[in-house]
Design a protein around this motif. Structure first.
Motif, PDB file in Angstrom:
ATOM      1  N   SER A  97       0.541   8.590   6.264  1.00  0.00           N
ATOM      2  CA  SER A  97      -0.117   7.738   7.251  1.00  0.00           C
ATOM      3  C   SER A  97       0.437   6.323   7.206  1.00  0.00           C
ATOM      4  O   SER A  97       0.728   5.721   8.253  1.00  0.00           O
ATOM      5  CB  SER A  97      -1.628   7.722   6.990  1.00  0.00           C
ATOM      6  N   LEU A  98       0.611   5.787   6.018  1.00  0.00           N
ATOM      7  CA  LEU A  98       1.124   4.424   5.863  1.00  0.00           C
ATOM      8  C   LEU A  98       2.566   4.318   6.342  1.00  0.00           C
ATOM      9  O   LEU A  98       2.971   3.298   6.920  1.00  0.00           O
ATOM     10  CB  LEU A  98       1.022   3.999   4.402  1.00  0.00           C
ATOM     11  N   GLN A 124       2.422   4.101  10.015  1.00  0.00           N
ATOM     12  CA  GLN A 124       1.910   2.781  10.378  1.00  0.00           C
ATOM     13  C   GLN A 124       3.013   1.731  10.290  1.00  0.00           C
ATOM     14  O   GLN A 124       3.112   0.842  11.145  1.00  0.00           O
ATOM     15  CB  GLN A 124       0.747   2.387   9.462  1.00  0.00           C
ATOM     16  N   GLN A 142       0.831  -1.205   0.000  1.00  0.00           N
ATOM     17  CA  GLN A 142       0.000   0.000   0.000  1.00  0.00           C
ATOM     18  C   GLN A 142       0.869   1.259   0.000  1.00  0.00           C
ATOM     19  O   GLN A 142       0.538   2.245  -0.670  1.00  0.00           O
ATOM     20  CB  GLN A 142      -0.924  -0.006   1.224  1.00  0.00           C
ATOM     21  N   ASN A 159      -2.131   9.893   2.234  1.00  0.00           N
ATOM     22  CA  ASN A 159      -2.198   8.537   2.772  1.00  0.00           C
ATOM     23  C   ASN A 159      -0.804   7.925   2.896  1.00  0.00           C
ATOM     24  O   ASN A 159      -0.547   7.100   3.787  1.00  0.00           O
ATOM     25  CB  ASN A 159      -3.068   7.665   1.866  1.00  0.00           C
ATOM     26  N   GLN A 160       0.107   8.335   2.024  1.00  0.00           N
ATOM     27  CA  GLN A 160       1.483   7.824   2.071  1.00  0.00           C
ATOM     28  C   GLN A 160       2.120   8.118   3.422  1.00  0.00           C
ATOM     29  O   GLN A 160       2.796   7.276   4.002  1.00  0.00           O
ATOM     30  CB  GLN A 160       2.300   8.460   0.951  1.00  0.00           C
ATOM     31  N   ALA A 163       0.775   4.053  -2.929  1.00  0.00           N
ATOM     32  CA  ALA A 163       0.466   5.447  -2.612  1.00  0.00           C
ATOM     33  C   ALA A 163       1.577   6.373  -3.093  1.00  0.00           C
ATOM     34  O   ALA A 163       1.322   7.484  -3.565  1.00  0.00           O
ATOM     35  CB  ALA A 163       0.255   5.606  -1.108  1.00  0.00           C
ATOM     36  N   MET A 203      -4.540  12.929  -2.428  1.00  0.00           N
ATOM     37  CA  MET A 203      -5.089  12.140  -1.327  1.00  0.00           C
ATOM     38  C   MET A 203      -4.186  10.934  -1.035  1.00  0.00           C
ATOM     39  O   MET A 203      -3.978  10.557   0.118  1.00  0.00           O
ATOM     40  CB  MET A 203      -6.507  11.674  -1.640  1.00  0.00           C
ATOM     41  N   ASP A 204      -3.672  10.331  -2.095  1.00  0.00           N
ATOM     42  CA  ASP A 204      -2.754   9.212  -1.909  1.00  0.00           C
ATOM     43  C   ASP A 204      -1.441   9.679  -1.288  1.00  0.00           C
ATOM     44  O   ASP A 204      -0.813   8.944  -0.514  1.00  0.00           O
ATOM     45  CB  ASP A 204      -2.480   8.517  -3.248  1.00  0.00           C
TER      46      ASP A 204
END
Length: 276
Positions: free
Chosen positions: A148-149, A152, A130, A145-146, A134, A141-142
């Motif tokens: 966030s990932l 994570q 993922q 999200n990058q 991203a 938006m990706d």
């Protein structure tokens, strides 16, 4: 200089990170890659070994043998030579640089390297995939999200290292953390907490500190002060009411503790102050 998982967690929790790209790379077998021997690495990296084997040699001295599940974090400004094994080497690399670090509080330098190991389970591999997807997308938006990932991934790696280093005490300390968070308004003591797990207070404190980076009572006080800070920000409760709600019958004692841990008197808390 390697850092403990708690030091790394504190670093990534408090240091702004700028991402510069995420890449999936395959190195052919029995090759030596010396691109950064004469031109040191410009950025930090999170390297996740996925397949095969390789030896990473930094500054012609510090060596790390990388196999599936091995992780390297850091390494900016270092000379680097990579020697791939007989079956080649495949890895994921996320480039980043820290920004806005407080050198007085932050003892980690961009060139420091930390090594740890995780299990390449489906959840982790999906997270890596993922992150790569991203990073390749032009969608803003990706890109969001990058980030966030990335965090994570860091969190999962550090939690895995915490578990790896504390296999025997992991269930006890995890339960103790949950217990403190559920009963923080009660008059908890080190002896009471240790008795709950039929351990000597000194040994329980050692296990807790090794796991979390802070002692159980210090953890309890920090948790109480953070809760108090949340409630004071609402401006709905008096200092005395907040003190009582987190287990302190004496508001003056609570105020002294709060100022010690938060750097501001409870009566002066407002939305412009974000001490943690």
């Amino acid at each position: 200089m390697s850092q403990t998982y708690e030091e790394l967690a504190q670093y990534f929790a408090t240091t702004p990170i700028q991402l510069f790209g995420v890449y999936l790379t395959w190195l052919e077998s029995n090759r030596t890659y010396s691109g950064h021997v004469h031109k040191p690495t410009a950025k930090c990296g999170v390297i996740v070994a996925l397949e095969g084997e390789a030896t990473f040699v930094f500054d012609e001295g510090e060596q790390f043998v990388m196999k599936p599940g091995h992780i390297l974090i850091g390494g900016a400004g270092r000379q680097l030579q990579v020697i791939s094994g007989t079956n080649g080497f495949r890895y994921c690399l996320a480039h980043y640089l820290p920004g806005g670090a407080d050198e007085k509080k932050d003892h980690r330098r961009p060139g420091d390297i930390s090594s740890m190991e995780v299990t390449l389970n489906p959840e982790l591999l999906t997270l890596v995939e993922q992150l790569l997807n991203a990073a390749s997308s032009p969608d803003s938006m990706d890109k969001l999200n990058q980030r966030s990932l990335f965090y994570q991934l860091i969190t999962k790696v550090l939690k895995a290292e915490r578990y790896h280093q504390n296999k025997d005490s992991y269930p006890v300390i995890e339960d103790a953390i949950r217990y403190i968070q559920s009963h923080f308004t009660e008059p908890l003591t080190l002896t009471k907490l240790a008795d709950r797990y039929q351990l000597k207070p000194k040994y329980f404190s050692y296990l807790f500190t090794k796991y979390t980076g802070t002692g159980p009572i210090e953890y309890l006080i920090h948790y109480r002060m953070n809760k108090a800070h949340e409630w004071l920000l609402t401006k709905r409760f008096s200092v005395a009411a907040v003190a009582k709600s987190i287990g302190y019958s004496d508001p003056y004692y609570f105020s002294r503790l709060f100022k010690k841990y938060k750097g501001v008197a409870p009566s002066q808390v407002d939305l412009d102050r974000t001490e943690s």
